[in-house]
Design a protein around this motif. Structure first.
Motif, short mmCIF file in Angstrom:
data_model
loop_
_atom_site.label_atom_id
_atom_site.label_comp_id
_atom_site.label_asym_id
_atom_site.label_seq_id
_atom_site.Cartn_x
_atom_site.Cartn_y
_atom_site.Cartn_z
N PRO A 171 0.75 -1.39 -0.15
CA PRO A 171 0.00 0.11 0.17
C PRO A 171 0.96 1.09 -0.07
CG PRO A 171 -0.69 -1.57 1.77
CD PRO A 171 0.32 -2.25 1.13
N ASP A 172 1.85 1.25 0.81
CA ASP A 172 2.56 2.38 0.77
C ASP A 172 3.54 2.70 -0.37
OD1 ASP A 172 1.82 3.09 3.41
OD2 ASP A 172 3.51 2.18 4.32
N GLU A 173 3.80 1.47 -1.03
CA GLU A 173 4.74 1.63 -2.29
C GLU A 173 3.68 2.19 -3.44
OE1 GLU A 173 7.92 -1.94 -1.45
OE2 GLU A 173 5.92 -2.28 -2.75
N LEU A 174 2.63 1.53 -3.48
CA LEU A 174 1.55 1.99 -4.27
C LEU A 174 1.24 3.65 -4.31
CD1 LEU A 174 -0.03 1.34 -6.76
CD2 LEU A 174 -1.90 0.52 -5.21
N SER A 175 1.11 4.08 -3.18
CA SER A 175 0.82 5.31 -2.94
C SER A 175 1.90 6.13 -3.29
CB SER A 175 0.38 5.56 -1.31
OG SER A 175 -0.64 4.85 -1.04
N ALA A 176 3.11 5.74 -3.09
CA ALA A 176 4.23 6.62 -3.42
C ALA A 176 4.58 6.85 -4.94
CB ALA A 176 5.47 5.97 -2.84
N VAL A 177 4.02 5.59 -5.77
CA VAL A 177 4.08 5.54 -7.01
C VAL A 177 3.11 6.58 -7.57
CG1 VAL A 177 3.52 4.38 -9.17
CG2 VAL A 177 5.05 3.44 -7.38
N GLN A 182 1.48 11.74 -10.12
CA GLN A 182 0.72 13.08 -9.68
C GLN A 182 1.62 14.26 -9.85
OE1 GLN A 182 -2.79 12.83 -9.76
NE2 GLN A 182 -2.59 15.06 -10.17
N ALA A 183 3.11 14.11 -9.34
CA ALA A 183 3.93 15.17 -9.34
C ALA A 183 4.23 15.77 -10.64
CB ALA A 183 5.09 14.89 -8.45
N ALA A 227 9.11 13.79 -4.72
CA ALA A 227 7.49 14.16 -4.08
C ALA A 227 6.93 13.04 -3.48
CB ALA A 227 6.66 14.49 -5.35
N GLY A 228 7.34 11.75 -4.18
CA GLY A 228 7.02 10.56 -3.50
C GLY A 228 7.54 10.24 -2.30
N ARG A 229 8.76 10.45 -2.14
CA ARG A 229 9.47 10.49 -0.71
C ARG A 229 8.93 11.17 0.52
NH1 ARG A 229 15.61 11.60 -2.39
NH2 ARG A 229 16.09 11.01 -0.14
N ARG A 230 8.61 12.49 -0.12
CA ARG A 230 8.20 13.33 1.18
C ARG A 230 6.86 12.79 1.73
NH1 ARG A 230 10.13 17.36 -2.38
NH2 ARG A 230 8.29 17.48 -3.51
N ARG A 231 5.83 12.30 0.88
CA ARG A 231 4.73 12.03 1.05
C ARG A 231 4.31 10.54 1.75
NH1 ARG A 231 0.08 14.35 -0.73
NH2 ARG A 231 0.35 16.22 -1.96
N HIS A 232 5.49 9.60 1.46
CA HIS A 232 5.32 8.15 2.15
C HIS A 232 6.62 7.54 2.50
CE1 HIS A 232 1.24 8.29 0.61
NE2 HIS A 232 1.70 8.86 -0.60
N GLY A 233 7.83 8.67 2.27
CA GLY A 233 8.87 7.87 3.02
C GLY A 233 10.07 7.12 1.88
N VAL A 257 16.16 3.56 -13.80
CA VAL A 257 15.29 2.99 -12.48
C VAL A 257 16.29 2.58 -11.51
CG1 VAL A 257 13.89 1.26 -11.73
CG2 VAL A 257 13.42 2.54 -13.88
N LEU A 258 17.39 1.86 -11.70
CA LEU A 258 18.14 1.48 -10.73
C LEU A 258 18.88 2.35 -10.22
CD1 LEU A 258 19.88 -1.72 -12.54
CD2 LEU A 258 18.21 -1.76 -10.52
N LEU A 259 19.59 3.34 -10.96
CA LEU A 259 20.21 4.78 -10.29
C LEU A 259 19.19 5.47 -9.58
CD1 LEU A 259 22.40 6.51 -10.56
CD2 LEU A 259 21.47 7.60 -12.73
N ARG A 260 17.99 5.66 -9.89
CA ARG A 260 17.01 6.39 -8.99
C ARG A 260 16.90 5.72 -7.60
NH1 ARG A 260 12.31 6.18 -12.81
NH2 ARG A 260 10.96 6.92 -10.84
N ARG A 261 16.66 4.34 -7.69
CA ARG A 261 16.58 3.53 -6.66
C ARG A 261 17.71 3.69 -5.71
NH1 ARG A 261 17.80 -2.62 -6.90
NH2 ARG A 261 19.80 -1.62 -7.25
N ASP A 262 18.92 3.53 -6.24
CA ASP A 262 20.27 3.46 -5.31
C ASP A 262 20.34 5.34 -4.77
OD1 ASP A 262 20.56 1.01 -6.09
OD2 ASP A 262 22.01 1.50 -7.37
N ARG A 263 19.87 6.03 -5.56
CA ARG A 263 19.81 7.48 -4.98
C ARG A 263 19.17 7.60 -3.86
NH1 ARG A 263 15.93 11.65 -5.97
NH2 ARG A 263 17.08 13.76 -5.91
N ILE A 264 17.92 6.96 -3.95
CA ILE A 264 17.02 7.16 -2.62
C ILE A 264 17.63 6.62 -1.58
CG2 ILE A 264 14.71 6.44 -1.69
CD1 ILE A 264 13.55 7.04 -4.41
#
Length: 308
Positions: A171-177, A182-183, A227-233, A257-264
């Motif tokens: 649920p949290d992952e889906l909300s973040a997506v 939406q951002a 934006a997803g991180r700010r809302r859902h971690g 996608v891997l680069l973005r994941r590693d960045r977070i």
């Protein structure tokens, strides 16, 4: 000399600068400021090209004629040539932008109608409460995937996910997506991408580079990730990207996608000082050439063209 300096500046901003900036790692820490810097580079390159086209005929007139002959017909020819050269650059860029905008909006309208037709209504209702105001569409699909289709005046955009996305993400992952997509819609990131795509198409092939377009596209994704991180971690956003990356495949999109994941997961985030410095650099890219090259050239040109 102004035409030489402006030509050199346009070439540098269209080639070496994008190549160096695309390879830099620090933009990942401040994607918003980095996008502004990319926009400043693009604007400065276009302005330098237009300025070079305006200055070149006047510089040629100075070389070929005596100061007493820089009036009348020779002056009229120089002004006319300058106007034509600068006009060709502006008209081509504007024409490419308008044509791209029209085609893109027609394609998006068909896309929105298609996802509305094919969407699974029962699953739309099941997850529709995750984000108030989001028009969500769920399509059949065995691979986790999500994207958005921007709207137009009077019509809302769509956030589109596959059934596999609902089955794979928590649920949290889906909300973040959904917050990520939406951002994109709220900030109209599609307009930024359109601008860089138009610049890419409008530049001559010898001066064309995909680096600016691709780098800005990745930074926009990182900005939406934030934006997803700010809302859902961080864990929710990184987990969603991990699920998308694990769907398999190779290529630039998968690597991004891997680069973005590693960045977070590395909690990459720049400070205010870095952002302010980048914003100042963006302003300087446009203002400094204007003050040091364009204004002195205009002043000198106007003085040189006065009747003796």
């Amino acid at each position: 000399m102004a035409s030489v300096w402006l030509t050199g500046l346009a070439l540098v901003l269209a080639g070496p600068v994008p190549a160096l900036l695309a390879r830099a790692r620090w933009p990942r820490a401040v994607p918003r400021a980095a996008i502004v810097l990319w926009q400043a580079v693009a604007a400065a390159a276009v302005l330098a090209a237009v300025g070079s086209a305006l200055a070149a005929p006047e510089a040629l007139l100075r070389v070929l004629t005596h100061p007493r002959e820089r009036t009348g017909f020779p002056l009229l020819i120089a002004v006319g040539v300058a106007a034509v050269l600068a006009g060709l650059i502006v008209v081509r860029l504007f024409g490419v932008l308008v044509l791209l905008a029209v085609r893109t909006r027609m394609r998006r309208a068909r896309h929105r109608d298609m996802v509305d037709l094919l969407a699974r209504a029962e699953q739309n209702d099941a997850v529709g409460s995750l984000r108030a105001g989001t028009v969500l569409r769920v399509l059949d699909g065995a691979v986790p995937f999500a994207y958005c289709v921007p709207g137009r005046v009077g019509r809302e955009g769509r956030v589109v996910v596959t059934g596999a996305t609902l089955d794979t993400l928590g649920p949290d992952e889906l909300s973040a997506v959904i917050a990520h997509e939406q951002a994109h819609l709220d900030a109209r990131h599609d307009l930024v991408r359109e601008g860089f795509t138009a610049l890419h198409k409008a530049f001559p092939v010898v001066a064309r580079s995909r680096e600016a377009r691709d780098a800005v596209a990745l930074l926009l994704e990182m900005l939406a990730d934030d934006a997803g991180r700010r809302r859902h971690g961080d864990d929710a956003m990184a987990g969603a990207l991990d699920a998308f990356a694990s769907r398999g495949g190779e290529g630039t999109e998968h690597d991004d996608v891997l680069l973005r994941r590693d960045r977070i997961r590395a909690h990459v985030q720049g400070g205010r000082a870095l952002s302010v410095g980048i914003y100042l650099a963006a302003v300087a890219l446009v203002v400094v050439p204007t003050i040091t090259i364009v204004i002195p050239w205009l002043t000198d040109a106007l003085q040189g063209l006065r009747p003796l």
